[in-house]
Write an enzyme that holds these catalytic residues in place. Structure first.
Site, PDB file in Angstrom:
ATOM      1  CG  PHE A 245      -1.863   1.267   1.107  1.00 22.46           C
ATOM      2  CD1 PHE A 245      -3.017   1.224   0.341  1.00 22.46           C
ATOM      3  CD2 PHE A 245      -1.534   2.467   1.726  1.00 22.46           C
ATOM      4  CE1 PHE A 245      -3.837   2.339   0.198  1.00 22.46           C
ATOM      5  CE2 PHE A 245      -2.347   3.591   1.598  1.00 22.46           C
ATOM      6  CZ  PHE A 245      -3.499   3.523   0.833  1.00 22.46           C
TER       7      PHE A 245
ATOM      8  CG  ASP B  64       5.473   4.031   2.023  1.00 24.10           C
ATOM      9  OD1 ASP B  64       5.403   4.742   3.052  1.00 24.10           O
ATOM     10  OD2 ASP B  64       4.529   3.930   1.216  1.00 24.10           O
TER      11      ASP B  64
ATOM     12  CE  LYS C  10      -1.292   7.012   6.834  1.00 20.86           C
ATOM     13  NZ  LYS C  10      -0.844   6.041   5.869  1.00 20.86           N
TER      14      LYS C  10
HETATM   15  C1  LIG Z   1      -1.110   6.068   4.362  1.00 17.70           C
HETATM   16  C2  LIG Z   1       0.000   5.543   3.548  1.00 17.70           C
HETATM   17  C3  LIG Z   1       0.349   6.117   2.311  1.00 17.70           C
HETATM   18  C4  LIG Z   1      -0.448   7.229   1.667  1.00 17.70           C
HETATM   19  O1  LIG Z   1      -0.524   8.369   2.423  1.00 17.70           O
HETATM   20  P1  LIG Z   1      -1.674   9.465   2.081  1.00 17.70           P
HETATM   21  O2  LIG Z   1      -1.319  10.624   2.950  1.00 17.70           O
HETATM   22  O3  LIG Z   1      -2.974   8.819   2.455  1.00 17.70           O
HETATM   23  O4  LIG Z   1      -1.585   9.759   0.639  1.00 17.70           O
HETATM   24  C5  LIG Z   1       1.452   5.611   1.650  1.00 17.70           C
HETATM   25  N1  LIG Z   1       2.155   4.590   2.149  1.00 17.70           N
HETATM   26  C6  LIG Z   1       1.842   3.989   3.325  1.00 17.70           C
HETATM   27  C7  LIG Z   1       2.679   2.873   3.833  1.00 17.70           C
HETATM   28  C8  LIG Z   1       0.743   4.430   4.054  1.00 17.70           C
HETATM   29  O5  LIG Z   1       0.402   3.820   5.189  1.00 17.70           O
END
Ligand SMILES: *Cc1c(COP(=O)(O)O)cnc(C)c1O
Length: 406
Positions: free
Chosen positions: A146, A231, A260
């Site tokens: 994701f 990520d 986040k």
């Molecule tokens: C939440 C998330 C994203 C995307 O972040 P947004 O601010 O919602 O675009 C990307 N990678 C990971 C691992 C995430 O948990």
């Protein structure tokens, strides 16, 4: 029409259903206030937030110091665009680099934008530095990943619903199994520029790769001249009990993505952190964002990072996470297949015949504990990192109740 004061839970839900796009399926609780680990709904009912906005609220709701910075900066200067310089950007860069041992920072707004930006950077690096023929750069990603919701990103998702109806997609991505270093090595070609992966797959169901996986990937990247991108938008900033989850493997990725919790939930800001000079390929005009790195975002992020460190939230995440995981494993439930996690990033996988995670989340909501299923059968537990042992026990009591006495 009722006034806002007269409106009840059902009235707010009805408005959302009538006027909003239905791209989410939230639990039916309408929140109006938050403080630390607690939130209150419009009926005045108090809940423990065990999701933390998918780890954006690691520092707790409305942290007073971050709120004070937001107000102060909002009254001073909020946006100049990157056409001009401002006095919050340089200091944020320096503090982020010192904290994460990075060389360069690219600030963006959402997590997905940080992912998109790093894809652009590594492709350009591939062409300008590695010498990959124009248009041929390949990026390796993992099954069950994701990384966000833009068109390029959902194009390499393996989740059917995330892709359905959105074709055509961007090419140049190769998908390999997560946690399998040999599969990574085999998938590499002379045109491979990077591998993009999550240290622990969050949305994928709190999937922890085999011990040493990141270390093996790091080694292969070194040997083959490939950029390693982690990520850490969800795993980073203390969620797993370390500042970055890569620390568990004693490695440093070349590019690390954070978002986040970078603002503690007060303002959208994300960043690409670069350890090699991959970000150095960008020349003026190559990439940009009107709000990226604005004074308000930078000031808020500086304080959000400061309180994360000063108030020892990362240590607390490690301690409370270990305690919570141990206690969860003790619960003898006929529904549970596996309990797993690191720090305060914890998943309870239910058996296929348990009736799905959602009904457990609804039951927990009725007991004043808010959490959310991820996929069909995993309940994710991710409270703010400031939770105390007594509060953890309060939650455990309710979780045990729901997992044992259906
Ligand atoms: C939440 C998330 C994203 C995307 O972040 P947004 O601010 O919602 O675009 C990307 N990678 C990971 C691992 C995430 O948990």
């Amino acid at each position: 029409m009722k006034t806002q004061i007269e409106m009840k839970t059902q009235d707010f839900i009805a408005l959302e259903e009538e006027y909003g796009a239905h791209n989410y399926h939230p639990l039916n609780v309408v929140l109006t206030r938050g403080e630390g680990i607690w939130v209150w709904d419009v009926e005045g009912v108090k809940y423990l937030d065990f999701l933390s906005s998918y780890s954006a609220v690691n520092q707790g709701h409305c942290h007073p110091k971050i709120v004070a910075t937001l107000i102060e900066q909002a009254q001073k200067l909020t946006l100049v665009s990157r056409a001009f310089r401002h006095d919050q950007l340089g200091p944020l860069y320096k503090e982020l680099c010192e904290l994460t041992n990075s060389h360069m920072v690219l600030p963006m707004n959402s997590g997905a934008e940080a992912v998109e930006s790093c894809i652009k950077a590594v492709r350009k690096w591939g062409y300008k530095v590695k010498g990959v023929p124009e248009g041929k750069a390949e990026i390796i990603v993992c099954e069950n990943n994701f990384h966000g919701r833009t068109i390029a990103i959902v194009g390499f998702s393996t989740e059917a619903q995330y892709r359905d109806g959105y074709a055509p997609f961007t090419g140049g991505f190769k998908i390999i199994p997560f946690g399998d270093a040999a599969a990574f090595e085999e998938s590499i070609t002379p045109n491979t520029v990077a591998i993009l992966l999550e240290p622990i797959q969050g949305e994928g169901g709190i999937i922890i790769p085999p011990e040493g996986y990141l270390r093996q990937v790091r080694q292969i990247c070194n040997d083959k001249g490939i950029v390693m991108i982690t990520d850490e938008i969800q795993t980073g900033l203390g969620r797993t009990g370390k500042l970055l989850a890569e620390e568990y493997d004693g490695i440093e990725a070349d590019l690390t993505l954070i978002g986040k919790a970078l603002s503690g939930g007060l303002y959208p800001i994300s960043a690409v952190l670069s350890n090699k000079e991959v970000l150095g390929v960008f020349q003026p005009g190559d990439h940009g964002s009107t709000y990226g790195g604005n004074p308000l975002a930078c000031a808020v992020a500086r304080t959000a990072l400061k309180v994360l460190i000063e108030e020892k939230m990362i240590e607390n995440s490690a301690q409370m996470g270990a305690y919570f995981l141990e206690q969860l494993k003790r619960i003898n439930s006929p529904y549970v297949k596996e309990v797993r996690g690191k720090g305060l990033m914890i998943g309870v996988e239910l058996k296929a015949d348990a009736g799905g995670a959602r009904r457990f989340c609804n039951k927990l909501k009725d007991k004043n504990l808010l959490c959310k299923e991820t996929h069909e059968n995993v309940i994710r537990f991710a409270p703010p990192l400031i939770i105390t042992q007594a509060e953890t026990d309060w939650a455990l009591e309710r979780i045990e109740d729901v997992l044992t006495s259906w």
